[in-house]
Design a protein around this motif. Structure first.
Motif, PDB file in Angstrom:
ATOM      1  N   CYS A   1       1.015  -1.127   0.184  1.00 26.68           N
ATOM      2  CA  CYS A   1      -0.019   0.155   0.170  1.00 26.68           C
ATOM      3  C   CYS A   1       0.856   1.218   0.023  1.00 26.68           C
ATOM      4  N   GLY A   2       0.770   1.956  -0.946  1.00 23.24           N
ATOM      5  CA  GLY A   2       1.477   3.292  -1.219  1.00 23.24           C
ATOM      6  C   GLY A   2       0.512   4.703  -0.655  1.00 23.24           C
ATOM      7  N   GLY A   3       0.469   4.651   0.687  1.00 23.68           N
ATOM      8  CA  GLY A   3      -0.478   5.625   1.239  1.00 23.68           C
ATOM      9  C   GLY A   3      -0.100   7.263   0.770  1.00 23.68           C
ATOM     10  N   ILE A   4      -1.190   7.828   0.146  1.00 27.38           N
ATOM     11  CA  ILE A   4      -1.136   9.228  -0.222  1.00 27.38           C
ATOM     12  C   ILE A   4      -2.631   9.452   0.496  1.00 27.38           C
ATOM     13  N   SER A   5      -2.248  10.843   1.395  1.00 30.01           N
ATOM     14  CA  SER A   5      -3.472  11.174   1.815  1.00 30.01           C
ATOM     15  C   SER A   5      -3.084  12.806   2.308  1.00 30.01           C
ATOM     16  N   ASN A   6      -4.189  13.675   1.742  1.00 28.76           N
ATOM     17  CA  ASN A   6      -4.255  14.901   2.639  1.00 28.76           C
ATOM     18  C   ASN A   6      -5.148  15.063   3.319  1.00 28.76           C
ATOM     19  N   LEU A   7      -5.192  15.352   4.368  1.00 30.04           N
ATOM     20  CA  LEU A   7      -6.153  15.572   5.378  1.00 30.04           C
ATOM     21  C   LEU A   7      -6.474  16.802   6.165  1.00 30.04           C
ATOM     22  N   PHE A   8      -7.695  17.257   6.390  1.00 33.50           N
ATOM     23  CA  PHE A   8      -8.032  18.536   6.971  1.00 33.50           C
ATOM     24  C   PHE A   8      -8.521  17.951   8.404  1.00 33.50           C
ATOM     25  N   SER A   9      -7.991  18.405   9.647  1.00 31.56           N
ATOM     26  CA  SER A   9      -8.682  17.712  10.802  1.00 31.56           C
ATOM     27  C   SER A   9      -9.127  19.167  11.340  1.00 31.56           C
TER      28      SER A   9
ATOM     29  N   MET B   1      -6.956  25.139   2.912  1.00 28.31           N
ATOM     30  CA  MET B   1      -8.458  24.852   3.275  1.00 28.31           C
ATOM     31  C   MET B   1      -8.652  23.368   3.225  1.00 28.31           C
ATOM     32  N   GLY B   2      -9.692  23.061   3.917  1.00 27.02           N
ATOM     33  CA  GLY B   2     -10.112  21.549   3.864  1.00 27.02           C
ATOM     34  C   GLY B   2     -11.806  21.694   3.839  1.00 27.02           C
ATOM     35  N   GLY B   3     -12.049  20.603   2.958  1.00 27.80           N
ATOM     36  CA  GLY B   3     -13.805  20.711   2.939  1.00 27.80           C
ATOM     37  C   GLY B   3     -14.302  19.512   2.280  1.00 27.80           C
ATOM     38  N   ILE B   4     -15.323  19.442   2.268  1.00 36.63           N
ATOM     39  CA  ILE B   4     -16.135  18.348   1.567  1.00 36.63           C
ATOM     40  C   ILE B   4     -17.120  18.945   0.406  1.00 36.63           C
ATOM     41  N   PHE B   5     -17.350  18.382  -0.558  1.00 34.26           N
ATOM     42  CA  PHE B   5     -18.449  18.594  -1.607  1.00 34.26           C
ATOM     43  C   PHE B   5     -19.238  17.646  -2.172  1.00 34.26           C
ATOM     44  N   HIS B   6     -20.545  17.713  -2.280  1.00 38.64           N
ATOM     45  CA  HIS B   6     -21.329  16.797  -3.043  1.00 38.64           C
ATOM     46  C   HIS B   6     -21.727  17.344  -4.365  1.00 38.64           C
ATOM     47  N   MET B   7     -21.430  16.313  -5.316  1.00 34.45           N
ATOM     48  CA  MET B   7     -21.671  16.734  -6.731  1.00 34.45           C
ATOM     49  C   MET B   7     -22.856  15.873  -7.078  1.00 34.45           C
TER      50      MET B   7
ATOM     51  N   THR C   1      -8.451  18.854   0.125  1.00 31.28           N
ATOM     52  CA  THR C   1      -7.521  19.843   0.725  1.00 31.28           C
ATOM     53  C   THR C   1      -7.044  20.575  -0.415  1.00 31.28           C
ATOM     54  N   LEU C   2      -6.789  21.878  -0.068  1.00 29.86           N
ATOM     55  CA  LEU C   2      -6.193  22.927  -0.989  1.00 29.86           C
ATOM     56  C   LEU C   2      -5.310  23.898  -0.310  1.00 29.86           C
ATOM     57  N   TRP C   3      -4.149  24.312  -1.005  1.00 31.78           N
ATOM     58  CA  TRP C   3      -3.564  25.412  -0.422  1.00 31.78           C
ATOM     59  C   TRP C   3      -2.943  26.312  -1.586  1.00 31.78           C
ATOM     60  N   THR C   4      -2.817  27.481  -1.500  1.00 33.50           N
ATOM     61  CA  THR C   4      -2.305  28.313  -2.403  1.00 33.50           C
ATOM     62  C   THR C   4      -0.651  28.425  -2.782  1.00 33.50           C
TER      63      THR C   4
ATOM     64  N   GLN D   1     -24.338  21.094 -16.817  1.00 26.90           N
ATOM     65  CA  GLN D   1     -25.013  20.352 -15.874  1.00 26.90           C
ATOM     66  C   GLN D   1     -24.538  20.144 -14.417  1.00 26.90           C
ATOM     67  N   VAL D   2     -23.445  20.493 -14.121  1.00 26.52           N
ATOM     68  CA  VAL D   2     -22.682  20.006 -12.834  1.00 26.52           C
ATOM     69  C   VAL D   2     -23.333  20.905 -12.032  1.00 26.52           C
ATOM     70  N   THR D   3     -23.551  20.387 -10.674  1.00 29.38           N
ATOM     71  CA  THR D   3     -23.902  21.084  -9.449  1.00 29.38           C
ATOM     72  C   THR D   3     -23.344  20.415  -8.356  1.00 29.38           C
ATOM     73  N   TYR D   4     -22.751  21.555  -7.328  1.00 28.81           N
ATOM     74  CA  TYR D   4     -21.700  21.336  -6.159  1.00 28.81           C
ATOM     75  C   TYR D   4     -22.670  21.927  -5.102  1.00 28.81           C
ATOM     76  N   ASP D   5     -22.614  21.357  -4.038  1.00 26.46           N
ATOM     77  CA  ASP D   5     -22.722  21.750  -2.611  1.00 26.46           C
ATOM     78  C   ASP D   5     -21.702  21.573  -1.660  1.00 26.46           C
ATOM     79  N   GLY D   6     -21.076  22.330  -1.151  1.00 30.13           N
ATOM     80  CA  GLY D   6     -19.925  21.972  -0.286  1.00 30.13           C
ATOM     81  C   GLY D   6     -19.638  23.027   0.827  1.00 30.13           C
ATOM     82  N   TYR D   7     -18.973  22.499   1.783  1.00 28.55           N
ATOM     83  CA  TYR D   7     -18.313  23.223   3.109  1.00 28.55           C
ATOM     84  C   TYR D   7     -16.753  23.258   3.175  1.00 28.55           C
ATOM     85  N   PHE D   8     -16.371  24.377   3.329  1.00 31.71           N
ATOM     86  CA  PHE D   8     -14.908  24.566   3.530  1.00 31.71           C
ATOM     87  C   PHE D   8     -14.514  25.287   4.570  1.00 31.71           C
ATOM     88  N   ASN D   9     -13.311  25.036   5.257  1.00 34.66           N
ATOM     89  CA  ASN D   9     -12.865  25.769   6.277  1.00 34.66           C
ATOM     90  C   ASN D   9     -11.308  26.170   6.093  1.00 34.66           C
ATOM     91  N   PHE D  10     -10.835  27.310   6.702  1.00 35.40           N
ATOM     92  CA  PHE D  10      -9.427  27.586   6.533  1.00 35.40           C
ATOM     93  C   PHE D  10      -8.639  26.817   7.811  1.00 35.40           C
TER      94      PHE D  10
END
Length: 187
Positions: free
Chosen positions: A5-13, A58-64, A111-114, A160-169
């Motif tokens: 297993c080559g674990g790769i993970s970006n997490l927001f806690s 930022m980290g967050g979750i979005f529903h498409m 997860t995202l960063w500038t 057609q795409v629709t997103y609904d998401g929540y993010f935090n800094f």
């Protein structure tokens, strides 16, 4: 059966406290950028003055709920092409990903960063893309689909795409394990 297993993970806690969140609701995408996280990064850099001396994460979750996405799943390590990675250039030089089209509904974790944070003299060697987003498909009853999931590259249906998401800094960005540093040690 491959058990590597080559674990790769970006997490927001977070601590689970109620805090102000950024809610993002999208119906139809304008512009050529198909990735919601990339659009957010661009907005942070343009409108919130994320500069070299002041990076943001930022980290967050979005529903498409409508549309399709381009996606991939990493293959088992033992089937990667010989010489796929150049240790001098520190990058993949042979294609090995297989791309798929995944339909909504999807639940995406991002997860995202500038840019590279200037928290210390040490470089974190974050992904140059500035984001990492994985997802899984949802079945009609709302549970995870055993057949749909992977790495999100962006939507394919701008009308057609629709997103609904929540993010935090993020208060800080840390790196648990540095793959670049590990590659250099392995050379």
């Amino acid at each position: 059966q491959n058990l590597n297993c080559g674990g790769i993970s970006n997490l927001f806690s977070c601590g689970g406290e109620k805090v102000p969140l950024l809610r993002i609701r999208v119906s139809k995408r304008k512009g050529s950028q198909p990735s919601l996280p990339q659009i957010l990064i661009s907005a942070l850099k343009t409108h919130l003055s994320a500069k070299e001396e002041r990076q943001m994460g930022m980290g967050g979750i979005f529903h498409m709920s409508k549309g399709t996405v381009k996606s991939h799943i990493n293959p088992d390590r033992d089937v990667l092409p010989r010489g796929y990675y150049d240790t001098k250039q520190m990058k993949c030089i042979k294609d090995f990903l297989q791309f798929y089209i995944s339909p909504a509904p999807l639940l995406c974790f991002s997860t995202l960063w500038t840019g590279e944070p200037n928290q210390s003299d040490e470089k974190l060697n974050l992904r140059g893309s500035g984001e990492h987003t994985h997802f899984y498909g949802l079945q009609e009853d709302g549970t995870a689909s055993p057949d749909i999931g992977g790495h999100y590259h962006g939507d394919l249906d701008p009308d057609q795409v629709t997103y609904d998401g929540y993010f935090n800094f993020a208060e800080e960005i840390i790196r648990v394990w540095d793959a670049v540093e590990q590659k250099q040690r392995d050379m």
